[in-house]
Design an enzyme around this catalytic site. Structure first.
Site, mmCIF file in Angstrom:
data_model
loop_
_atom_site.group_PDB
_atom_site.id
_atom_site.type_symbol
_atom_site.label_atom_id
_atom_site.label_comp_id
_atom_site.label_asym_id
_atom_site.label_seq_id
_atom_site.Cartn_x
_atom_site.Cartn_y
_atom_site.Cartn_z
ATOM 1 C CG HIS A 1 -2.009 0.944 1.235
ATOM 2 N ND1 HIS A 1 -1.817 2.305 1.331
ATOM 3 C CD2 HIS A 1 -3.345 0.765 1.149
ATOM 4 C CE1 HIS A 1 -3.001 2.906 1.301
ATOM 5 N NE2 HIS A 1 -3.943 2.000 1.191
ATOM 6 N NE ARG B 1 -3.391 7.870 -1.323
ATOM 7 C CZ ARG B 1 -3.330 6.649 -1.833
ATOM 8 N NH1 ARG B 1 -3.181 6.476 -3.118
ATOM 9 N NH2 ARG B 1 -3.405 5.592 -1.042
#
Ligand SMILES: Cc1cc2nc3c(=O)[nH]c(=O)nc-3n(C[C@H](O)[C@H](O)[C@H](O)COP(=O)(O)OP(=O)(O)OC[C@H]3O[C@@H](n4cnc5c(N)ncnc54)[C@H](O)[C@@H]3O)c2cc1C
Ligand code: SF4
Ligand code: SF4
Ligand code: FES
Lengths: 287, 604
Positions: free
Chosen positions: B236, B256
């Site tokens: 990740h 995000r």
């Protein structure tokens, strides 16, 4: 863009700050800390001192793991997420019920030994591990979520965010059982089978105030879940790592519902207390 | 010889995360008697940690969404190594599984008209992730758990399975020990569902907990089942990097999704620098458009921060390697900048990302509403796992099923965020259903106690050596460091070979570890046993990584940095040979159905 300019500047400055942090107290700079940890099988046991090196950013759980790796390989402790999300690592640190993974060593006075003990309200198993199965049994006794028929033909419901907010507070609970640990009804009087305790009252509140649920659980709250044992000391609210306002938002409204259906002297007293200024039960919160 | 607590169930579900709970509920619903086992307490499985959301084409926020787009997104994300049948079933059934959760009491965040709200996530064309702030996993596991405790399901908490048992070719049960007392338990079952999750503890920087030692993959492998795609490990892009003790802890992609941006130490938004060809049409080419996308503008394209995880992770690595990283070897992730766009930014961030706010405040002394975070890649998820039939989830061993992260197929070379939680429900439900059906057709299988006795003897050996050898933690630590270095984000043939050599030595050391104390709740002993599984899966990952001489999705080979179309035609499958050796084969991917091909084309 002008805002971009200052934005890049902000990043650069923040990088400098972060670097400064690491220069003064780099992860490499360590000191010794003493941890006075409960070691025992079942009810018998004693506190034992372990010394280990501590560095910036460590939490108590890190120290415990380090002590395990350095020799106390059979030191029993529960943990999973290391980020305050799973509620596994509950214990008493210097006598305060806390999550081991969210208690930073920098908050503690390392000049003195840090005491780490299991939750004392529950039957001890080994070292920091206790038997919390009563909490799981208690949940079975609370009748399950039962929704009204769907609002839309596709089997879905409509719910305003403002209605969701209220139960979402309760549904944040990570089942750490720290609130159960401090509740005097469970801790001092060991009434685990008579009183479900604050965690399960939060669960019941979540069901009772759920916008879609149609059951009424007030009868059993009084009769079998023992809500009357709670005398609103608010100790539970103070230790909740999820900052759930257990007493004011969950228990008191439940008690009021019970009172509306039954006569309940303590709840009535509570209402009187909330109206009076002469009590010290946390006026700030009571509103 | 050994004494056992015996339990008998039609269906035994090993693992009580989202997949195991959903499977157990379904089996019980079909009338089977069900046992459910987990290593931790109920409700503490990995699923509880999931943050960002669950992917399902509900089309509540953008009505252009539908199962076909979700299917195409999943296949593109997986670089077409996916089991397309699973990707189809997943995209079609996920909406129903999510709605069903609401019927069981889950309270998702809402749209203005009172429906389930959905947010943007990397690789998903439309806002598709149903969520509850950034604690979606907690909502899901608690909902399933609270429902399951009212079903006829026997829950065995804090019990670790060390071996599956077979009666001839077919599965007959499992052997485990209860962690609290250290007593052995013998489970007889007509069907077994593995739902044990992933392998993240094989690496040193990871978002995964102690539970993720690849138990299910190793149990299945040892029982003769095939594993596939094990070279595909997801790193990740955003784990915490500072302070050292929290290194690896996840920072949700939701940051995000809500407008957070990645910048290097020069303040440059480097994600705009390299946008892969196959995503160019869907990606914003300026900051303004990216921001509008995160705020729900349907005409805007997604910002490059929301490209797939493998790509973002490598872009971050590049900045760090080339000296443009943050002070602690990561890059900056900034959400505080949105205060220049929203007047109530601080409140907004706290509402949308409450546990991230907390996590940074408490663990790193950083207020994310005011300052950027420092982030870097962390081992997160394994796309590979047990090879199963796409419809029923049965493995190559009759009666052995797998669902959730331990299974393989849905995600191909790279998983899209949010596609795991939906995977758990869709295939957990299917595994539960077909396991119950399988069990109903079977007579009781025979459990062979001699087989069990032999396993118990080996399991207790570390005590016999008490004090005589090294402890298990050091071996585990060395294994993790070695895997991180040699079979991590960037791989090379020479390094993988060195890893295979190192594994031989580590196996020798593991065979000799000793533990002290008694059998009651003894983490040293537990680690010694889990270590065996970690070694098995580490070798499987290394062998698969060696075999795939190209770069695709989560697998990046520095010596073969390009994608090679000829490698797009097969999955790498590993099983145990007759003499106990690891067999690596290439299994062709069946030709995709015409109608599905058309969907892929239309969504290119
Ligand atoms: C921090 C974090 C955030 C994430 N966020 C998201 C997200 O936003 N969206 C998304 O889709 N995915 C997300 N994921 C991925 C997703 O959460 C996991 O892939 C998923 O929860 C795995 O579920 P599972 O049911 O397969 O396994 P788990 O939930 O991990 O459950 C595994 C179970 O198996 C048991 N078990 C294991 N070995 C044994 C054994 N030997 N004997 C007995 N029991 C055993 C364990 O005790 C546990 O109960 C995230 C993952 C992490 C770590
Ligand atoms: S307020 Fe009630 S439930 Fe909470 S600690 Fe006090 S008595 Fe226990
Ligand atoms: S209510 Fe708070 S203190 Fe009690 S179990 Fe839940 S999270 Fe823990
Ligand atoms: S380890 Fe999960 S809350 Fe501490």
């Amino acid at each position: 863009m002008a805002s971009n300019q200052s934005f890049a500047q902000n990043i650069v400055e923040s990088g400098q700050r972060a670097a400064a942090r690491s220069n003064t107290s780099a992860g490499t700079e360590t000191r010794a800390g003493t941890f006075r940890i409960w070691r025992g099988m079942g009810a018998s046991g004693q506190l034992e001192d372990y010394s280990t090196s501590v560095s910036e950013g460590m939490v108590v759980l890190d120290a415990i793991h380090q002590i395990q790796a350095e020799g106390a390989t059979d030191l029993a402790v529960r943990w999973n997420c290391k980020a305050g999300k799973c509620g596994s690592c509950s214990a008493e640190i210097n006598g305060m019920p806390r999550l081991l993974c969210m208690t930073r060593l920098s908050e503690l006075d390392l000049e003195k030994p840090v005491t780490v003990e299991p939750m004392r309200a529950f039957p001890p198993v080994k070292d920091l591990v206790t038997d919390v199965s009563s909490n799981f049994r208690a949940k079975k006794r609370i009748r399950k979520f039962t929704p009204r028929p769907p609002d839309a033909p596709d089997g879905t419901w409509r719910m305003a965010q403002s209605d969701a907010d209220r139960v979402q507070e309760f549904r944040k609970c990570i089942e750490c059982f720290l609130c159960q640990d401090v509740c005097h009804v469970l801790r001092d009087h060991q009434l685990h089978e008579q009183f479900v305790g604050p965690r399960l009252l939060v669960h019941a509140a979540q069901l009772e105030m759920h916008p879609l649920d149609i059951l009424d659980r007030t009868d059993e709250l009084k009769e079998s879940h023992g809500i009357g044992y709670c005398n609103i000391t608010k100790c539970c609210t103070k230790v909740c790592p999820e900052h759930i306002t257990i007493t004011d938002n969950a228990i008191i409204p439940l008690k009021e519902r019970v009172v509306d259906n039954h006569y309940d002297p303590i709840a009535k007293l509570v209402r009187l207390m909330r109206g009076s200024k002469s009590t010290d039960t946390g006026q700030g919160e009571a509103r | 010889m050994a004494e056992y607590q015996r339990h008998e169930h039609d269906v035994l579900v090993i693992g009580a995360g989202g997949a195991g709970l959903r499977a157990a509920i379904e089996s019980a619903h079909s009338g089977a008697s069900v046992g459910l086992i987990c290593k931790s307490l109920l409700g503490k499985a990995h699923t509880v940690m999931a943050e960002g959301g669950i992917a399902a084409a509900l089309a509540n926020v953008d009505d252009r969404d539908n199962w076909e787009v979700h299917f195409a997104d999943t296949m593109r994300g997986g670089q077409y190594l996916n089991n397309w049948r699973m990707a189809e079933i997943h995209a079609k059934e996920a909406p129903d599984r999510v709605k069903e959760l609401e019927a069981l009491g889950a309270v998702f965040d809402r749209t203005a008209d009172g429906r389930i709200l959905q947010r943007n996530f990397g690789g998903h064309k439309y806002p598709r992730l149903a969520h509850v702030g950034d604690r979606t996993g907690l909502e899901i596991i608690r909902t399933l758990q609270d429902h399951a405790v009212h079903q006829p399901i026997d829950v065995h908490m804090e019990c670790t399975i060390v071996s599956l048992l077979k009666d001839g070719n077919r599965i007959s049960g499992a052997l485990g020990y209860d962690r609290e007392r250290g007593r052995f338990k013998l489970f007889e079952a007509k069907a077994v569902v593995l739902a044990t999750g992933g392998i993240g503890r094989a690496f040193s920087v990871t978002s995964n907990s102690w539970e993720y030692t690849g138990d299910g993959q190793a149990l299945a492998y040892n029982a003769g089942a095939s594993l596939q795609d094990m070279e595909f490990v997801q790193f990740h892009p955003t784990g915490m990097v500072w302070p050292p003790s929290v290194r690896g802890i996840l920072v949700t992609e939701g940051v995000r999704g809500e407008g957070g941006i990645l910048v290097n130490k020069e303040g440059r938004r480097f994600m705009f620098d390299d946008i892969p060809e196959n995503y160019r049409g869907q990606t914003a080419d300026n900051e303004e458009e990216g921001w509008r996308y995160t705020q729900g503008d349907k005409n805007a394209r997604r910002p490059p921060e929301l490209l797939t995880r493998d790509h973002v992770a490598r872009a971050i690595m590049k900045e760090v390697r080339e000296g443009r990283g943050s002070p602690h070897g990561g890059v900056f992730l900034d959400i505080s900048w949105i205060s220049s766009k929203l007047s109530n930014a601080e409140e907004h961030i706290k509402k949308k990302l409450p546990s991230m706010y907390h996590q940074f405040k408490q663990l790193a002394d950083i207020d994310i509403t005011k300052e950027p975070m420092e982030v870097g890649p962390t081992t997160h998820y394994v796309m590979g796992g047990i090879r199963v039939d796409g419809d029923t989830q049965m493995s190559s061993v009759p009666g052995l099923f797998a669902a959730g992260e331990v299974g393989a197929g849905l995600h191909g070379a790279n998983r899209l965020g949010g596609n795991s939680l939906s995977d758990l429900l869709v295939f957990g439900m299917r595994a539960g259903k077909y396991a119950a059906e399988f069990a109903a057709r079977q007579s009781s299988a025979k459990v062979d106690t001699q087989q069990a006795d032999a396993i118990v003897r080996v399991a207790l050996e570390p005590f016999d050596r008490a004090g005589g050898g090294e402890g298990p933690y050091q071996v585990e630590h060395d294994l993790q460091t070695m895997m991180q270095e040699l079979v991590g984000i960037v791989r090379r043939e020479g390094e993988i070979r060195r890893a295979l050599d190192a594994l031989k030595t580590l196996k020798e050391r593991a065979r000799k570890v000793s533990v002290t104390g008694n059998r009651e709740y003894n983490p040293g002993w537990h680690t010694a046993l889990d270590l065996q599984n970690l070694l098995t899966v580490s070798e499987i990952v290394a062998r698969a990584a060696l075999e795939r001489k190209e770069s695709r999705g989560g697998h990046f080979r520095d010596d073969f940095p390009e994608k090679d179309p000829s490698y797009g035609k097969f999955n790498i499958v590993i099983r145990r040979g007759a003499n106990g050796e690891m067999q690596v084969t290439r299994e062709p991917i069946p030709e995709m159905r015409e109608d599905l091909k058309k969907i892929v084309e239309e969504n290119k």
